[in-house]
Design an enzyme around this catalytic site. Sequence first.
Site, PDB file in Angstrom:
ATOM      1  N   ALA A 155      62.681  -5.364  19.475  1.00 34.48           N
ATOM      2  CA  ALA A 155      64.097  -5.210  19.850  1.00 34.48           C
ATOM      3  C   ALA A 155      64.938  -4.804  18.630  1.00 34.48           C
ATOM      4  O   ALA A 155      64.540  -3.927  17.874  1.00 34.48           O
ATOM      5  CB  ALA A 155      64.598  -6.488  20.516  1.00 34.48           C
ATOM      6  N   CYS A 156      66.062  -5.454  18.435  1.00 33.15           N
ATOM      7  CA  CYS A 156      66.991  -5.026  17.373  1.00 33.15           C
ATOM      8  C   CYS A 156      66.390  -5.154  15.977  1.00 33.15           C
ATOM      9  O   CYS A 156      66.921  -4.579  15.022  1.00 33.15           O
ATOM     10  CB  CYS A 156      68.284  -5.824  17.439  1.00 33.15           C
ATOM     11  SG  CYS A 156      69.270  -5.400  18.871  1.00 33.15           S
ATOM     12  N   SER A 157      65.326  -5.909  15.822  1.00 32.43           N
ATOM     13  CA  SER A 157      64.709  -6.055  14.497  1.00 32.43           C
ATOM     14  C   SER A 157      63.576  -5.062  14.275  1.00 32.43           C
ATOM     15  O   SER A 157      62.887  -5.141  13.248  1.00 32.43           O
ATOM     16  CB  SER A 157      64.171  -7.482  14.318  1.00 32.43           C
ATOM     17  OG  SER A 157      65.220  -8.398  14.423  1.00 32.43           O
TER      18      SER A 157
END
Length: 374
Positions: A155-157
């Site tokens: 995801a966002c990481s």
Amino acid sequence: MHTPAITGTGVFTPEKFITNAELVTAFNAYVDLYNSENAEEIAAGNAVAKEYSSEEFILKASGIEQRFVIDKSGVLDPEVMHPLLRQRSDDEPSLMAEMGVDAALKALAQAGRKPTDVDLVICAASNMERAYPAIAIEIQQLLGVEGFAFDMNVACSSATFGIQAAADMVRSGSVRRALVVNPEICSAHLEWRDRDCHFIFGDVATATLIERAEDATGAYFQIKSTRCATEFSNNIRNNNGFLRRSRPSGTADRRDMQFMQNGRKVFKEVLPIVSAHIAAHMENENISATDLKRLWLHQANKTMNDFIGRKVLGRTPAPEEQPNILQDYANTSSAGSIIAFSKFSDDLADGDHGLICSFGAGYSVGSVVVQKHG
Ligand code: COA
């Protein structure tokens, strides 16, 4: 062992953007449409009337002023409310690959490298356009890269986790040069009809070239260390996937197939995780707040970033110490911290330290301590 370094970054920015004013006008027209179409059900108490969104709320709650999108017309059509993206044939480049290639070529140009110099492509993003073949392998083929490629999703990481994977391989010598590519078509997994989140995301692609510091042809950022951590949470979730088709009919419009979040909980729970993560990473690296010249944070929410900046530096950071790009791009998932790094890193002096940090669904948090050379 070799010393890994970031020698180039690239950003692909779609041509079209949507201002908060345009977004709210379209959303409120959709609300009027929904409420009139469902007037009887609402009056009978069987459905809840939808409420208007507001520009003031969006700016105050998030700091976002506009977002770039691949398709604007569908998103702003009150009768559609999602991007209209043409289904491409199997013989055409997929959309993510096309965006990724654009960003990758920019990263290569900055580093003074050709695609044939690269031997690994990682496509690290929040949502893949398909399950297989890997988007990364398509990007590899479109660029003309030899070696291997794979997709990963944190995801966002995703970008920082991808940088750690690539840096570790460069360090060990299993690859010489790696491209970490982050094409994010967030507009297609955002529910534009949900007032609580319709303003959050935008589309973009970023790319980072990682190679041995000794191979750099110009200024570079040595990757001093990376640190990744995860902790399961349902507070940011998307249930789309291959099992969708095996569900009973009538599920095509299920809300949980798009981005879902409990924004308040995310805000409260992620802040301490990220602050503690960065503090521990800096301590391990023997870097004090005064040594840190720049923080390139994940770009989801301005208040969140201001809080993390204050916590990490022990004071309010000057705007140039913790650059935000979310006012222009909104949340672009894994690409956000890399856009900030790409646009606001040239001015650092030889020897300056900085920290890239992304965080989000999972929960997940990844940080990269870099030092400028040249
Ligand atoms: N326009 C007007 N009002 C709105 C609105 C909108 N678009 N969306 C929500 N509201 C209202 C709510 O109904 C609520 O009203 P109430 O107080 O009468 O109940 C009020 O505004 C506050 O809503 P809330 O959702 O609690 O706002 P918030 O201050 O928490 O901000 C986020 C929302 C999503 C911006 C914020 O929680 C956030 O950024 N969280 C972290 C997100 C994140 O990092 N996610 C990671 C994704 S990768």
